[in-house]
Write a protein that holds these residues in place. Structure first.
Motif, PDB file in Angstrom:
ATOM      1  N   GLU A   1       0.841  -1.200   0.000  1.00 43.37           N
ATOM      2  CA  GLU A   1       0.000   0.000   0.000  1.00 43.37           C
ATOM      3  C   GLU A   1       0.877   1.251   0.000  1.00 43.37           C
ATOM      4  OE1 GLU A   1      -2.776   2.520   3.089  1.00 43.37           O
ATOM      5  OE2 GLU A   1      -2.688   0.349   3.341  1.00 43.37           O
ATOM      6  N   GLY A   2       1.922   1.233   0.789  1.00 37.16           N
ATOM      7  CA  GLY A   2       2.826   2.379   0.877  1.00 37.16           C
ATOM      8  C   GLY A   2       3.572   2.641  -0.415  1.00 37.16           C
TER       9      GLY A   2
ATOM     10  N   ARG B   1       2.207   5.118  -2.724  1.00 36.58           N
ATOM     11  CA  ARG B   1       2.267   6.513  -2.285  1.00 36.58           C
ATOM     12  C   ARG B   1       3.633   7.145  -2.526  1.00 36.58           C
ATOM     13  NH1 ARG B   1      -0.835   6.545   3.505  1.00 36.58           N
ATOM     14  NH2 ARG B   1      -2.622   5.316   2.863  1.00 36.58           N
TER      15      ARG B   1
END
Length: 155
Positions: free
Chosen positions: A99-100, A103
């Motif tokens: 998920e990171g 980003r």
């Protein structure tokens, strides 16, 4: 124990801050112990490090290898409870780090940074400097989560 942790993750998950804190405690202790153990066998960890050097890896592939590296270090410590705990947390860890990755604007730069950090951790262990390895792994884990914007206010 690993199966129970996997069930916990599947059923309701763990708060991210708790996973990060657990990683800091467990992985910090693992690398400190490895640094103090002249009998350590880091062949599996070195093999994963080499595989991570492939610039063609996607973020998901890279992060799967990253998880394998951290697990290989836990296995090298020879503590079956820690190894089982890391195995049980692996799904939660991988989901958060993937998920990171989405980003992070410049994944290539992050991958280079992570490679260098991993190699520095393993080098400190090989040099018998458990305290340095512990400081490096704590910085590595908190650094990624912070850079990925996953941990508001730090871990």
């Amino acid at each position: 124990m690993a199966a129970l942790l996997r069930l916990q993750v599947a059923a309701q998950g763990f708060p991210l801050a708790d996973v990060v804190q657990t990683r800091l405690v467990l992985e910090g202790a693992v690398v400190a112990a490895l640094g103090a153990d002249p009998r350590r066998d880091l062949a599996a960890a070195r093999s994963v490090l080499d595989a991570m050097d492939d610039d063609a890896l996607t973020p998901s592939e890279f992060l799967a290898l990253d998880a394998s590296l951290h697990y290989a270090l836990a296995e090298a410590a020879g503590n079956t409870v820690i190894t089982a705990t890391m195995a049980g947390l692996r799904t939660a860890i991988e989901s958060y780090v993937v998920e990171g990755a989405g980003r992070i604007a410049r994944w290539d730069a992050m991958a280079s940074r992570l490679r260098a950090e991993h190699r520095a951790i393993v080098a400190a262990i090989e040099q018998g400097d458990g305290a340095k390895a512990q400081a490096l792994v704590v910085s590595h884990i908190t650094g990624y989560y912070t850079a990925a914007g996953l941990v508001p206010g730090g871990a």
